[in-house]
Design an enzyme around this catalytic site. Structure first.
Site, PDB file in Angstrom:
ATOM      1  CG  HIS A  78      19.478 -25.296  39.626  1.00 16.58           C
ATOM      2  ND1 HIS A  78      19.798 -24.853  38.286  1.00 16.58           N
ATOM      3  CD2 HIS A  78      19.356 -24.596  40.224  1.00 16.58           C
ATOM      4  CE1 HIS A  78      18.580 -24.182  38.485  1.00 16.58           C
ATOM      5  NE2 HIS A  78      18.737 -23.419  40.011  1.00 16.58           N
ATOM      6  CD  GLU A 120      15.846 -25.449  39.563  1.00 16.71           C
ATOM      7  OE1 GLU A 120      16.430 -25.093  40.828  1.00 16.71           O
ATOM      8  OE2 GLU A 120      16.026 -24.518  39.131  1.00 16.71           O
TER       9      GLU A 120
HETATM   10  O1  TA6 Z   1      16.791 -22.526  41.052  1.00 15.92           O
HETATM   11  C1  TA6 Z   1      16.667 -21.601  41.987  1.00 15.92           C
HETATM   12  C2  TA6 Z   1      17.958 -20.579  42.977  1.00 15.92           C
HETATM   13  O2  TA6 Z   1      18.262 -21.048  44.033  1.00 15.92           O
HETATM   14  C3  TA6 Z   1      17.333 -19.410  42.393  1.00 15.92           C
HETATM   15  O3  TA6 Z   1      16.560 -18.657  43.231  1.00 15.92           O
HETATM   16  C4  TA6 Z   1      18.934 -18.532  41.448  1.00 15.92           C
HETATM   17  O4  TA6 Z   1      19.483 -18.752  42.168  1.00 15.92           O
HETATM   18  C5  TA6 Z   1      19.243 -20.075  40.748  1.00 15.92           C
HETATM   19  O5  TA6 Z   1      18.816 -21.317  41.403  1.00 15.92           O
HETATM   20  C6  TA6 Z   1      20.483 -20.522  40.164  1.00 15.92           C
HETATM   21  O6  TA6 Z   1      21.234 -20.492  41.869  1.00 15.92           O
HETATM   22  P1  TA6 Z   1      23.310 -20.591  41.043  1.00 15.92           P
HETATM   23  O7  TA6 Z   1      23.903 -20.568  42.484  1.00 15.92           O
HETATM   24  O8  TA6 Z   1      23.335 -21.345  40.320  1.00 15.92           O
HETATM   25  O9  TA6 Z   1      23.512 -19.182  40.452  1.00 15.92           O
END
Ligand code: TA6
Length: 295
Positions: free
Chosen positions: A168, A268
């Site tokens: 991510h 990602e």
């Molecule tokens: O990047 C996709 C995602 O699942 C978004 O929906 C958003 O929630 C992001 O990840 C960040 O997730 P986090 O749990 O790190 O705040």
């Protein structure tokens, strides 16, 4: 192992070093002639990557929590053994537990061209309480002419395993409204905000809150940042899909300062819940990503 023991066993002067960091976490520095990277052993979380001749490639929020048990906002979170939330168990940590547990150092290596570290995570009483499988994770981080990471899941249980996972990365950008992502034209995908199946046409841009899964034809794309005059190329193996995310100006997040959303874009490589990976007992699966910065 203490920081001193880690330096003795895995350190290398000017190439690999370990030091005390936030909340008792160990911070590791990897240096090669092409660039440098810092990561925390907690969460196996890459915090920074700086290729020679370029500015920082990754964003870290000024308001990130630096506390064990909480995720770090920015860098490259490792999402495993699930991506996103677990709908039927909303109390489980988002994006799994790998990013909020202490990993161990398995190996280190350096050559004239790269510096590499391998980290490990195995099931524990704590993990089995969240996810009742026996596993062995290996995570290799290589700093050479690019930043290459590979996450290998080993199913050491007697039962078949199913995971979702993802890297991510929060890429540092000048301004969210002036970046775009190439090579996604024609990719089918899903808008996670509306649930709408939507095909991408032309260059991808982040218009407002963006949360899209795309299935590109190629296993790579480039985040084109006209503001910083650079492109960050992301290539990936072990998945067919990319998640593209930016929270937009209206989403309030405790660990993101107001306005900071403009300074990062997330691209990602992920096997999301729609693309879970089945791993038979005794087998492995690897997800890998390579990041290269070009002016
Ligand atoms: O990047 C996709 C995602 O699942 C978004 O929906 C958003 O929630 C992001 O990840 C960040 O997730 P986090 O749990 O790190 O705040």
């Amino acid at each position: 192992m203490t920081v001193q023991e880690l330096n003795q066993r895995y350190g290398a002067r000017g190439r690999i070093s370990f030091q005390e960091g936030f909340d008792g976490a160990v911070i590791i520095s990897l240096v090669s002639r092409y660039g440098a990277c810092e990561l925390s052993l907690y969460g196996a979380h890459i915090l920074s990557y700086r290729p020679v001749g370029h500015g920082p490639v990754l964003f870290l929020s000024k308001k990130s929590a630096w506390q064990k048990g909480l995720s770090i906002r920015g860098g490259i979170p490792v999402c495993w053994p699930w991506f996103g939330a677990v709908d039927e168990s909303p109390d489980l940590p988002r994006h799994g537990f790998a990013r909020i547990q202490d990993w161990t150092v398995v190996a280190s290596e350096y050559t004239n061209d790269y510096t590499e570290l391998t980290l490990g995570l195995k099931d524990s009483e704590e993990s089995r309480a969240l996810w009742p499988w026996k596993f062995e994770l290996k995570y290799t981080i290589r700093v050479g002419e690019s930043l290459r990471v590979a996450l290998t899941t080993g199913n050491v249980d007697e039962r078949p395993m199913e995971i979702s996972e993802g890297f991510h990365p929060y890429f540092r950008i000048r301004e969210i409204e002036t970046v775009s992502v190439d090579r996604l034209d024609g990719a089918r995908g899903v808008d996670c905000l509306s649930g709408e199946e939507r095909k991408q046409t032309g260059m991808f841009s982040f218009a407002g809150e963006t949360d899209r899964i795309l299935y590109p034809k190629a296993n790579g794309c480039t985040l084109v940042d006209s503001g910083l005059g650079r492109g960050i190329t992301v290539t990936f193996q072990g998945t067919r899909s990319l998640v593209l995310w930016n929270p937009g100006k209206d989403k309030v997040m405790a660990d993101v300062e107001e306005g900071e959303y403009r300074q990062f874009a997330c691209v990602e490589p992920a096997n999301t819940k729609r693309d879970r990976v089945a791993i038979p007992p005794g087998k492995t699966h690897t997800l890998s990503m390579e990041i290269q910065c070009r002016s």
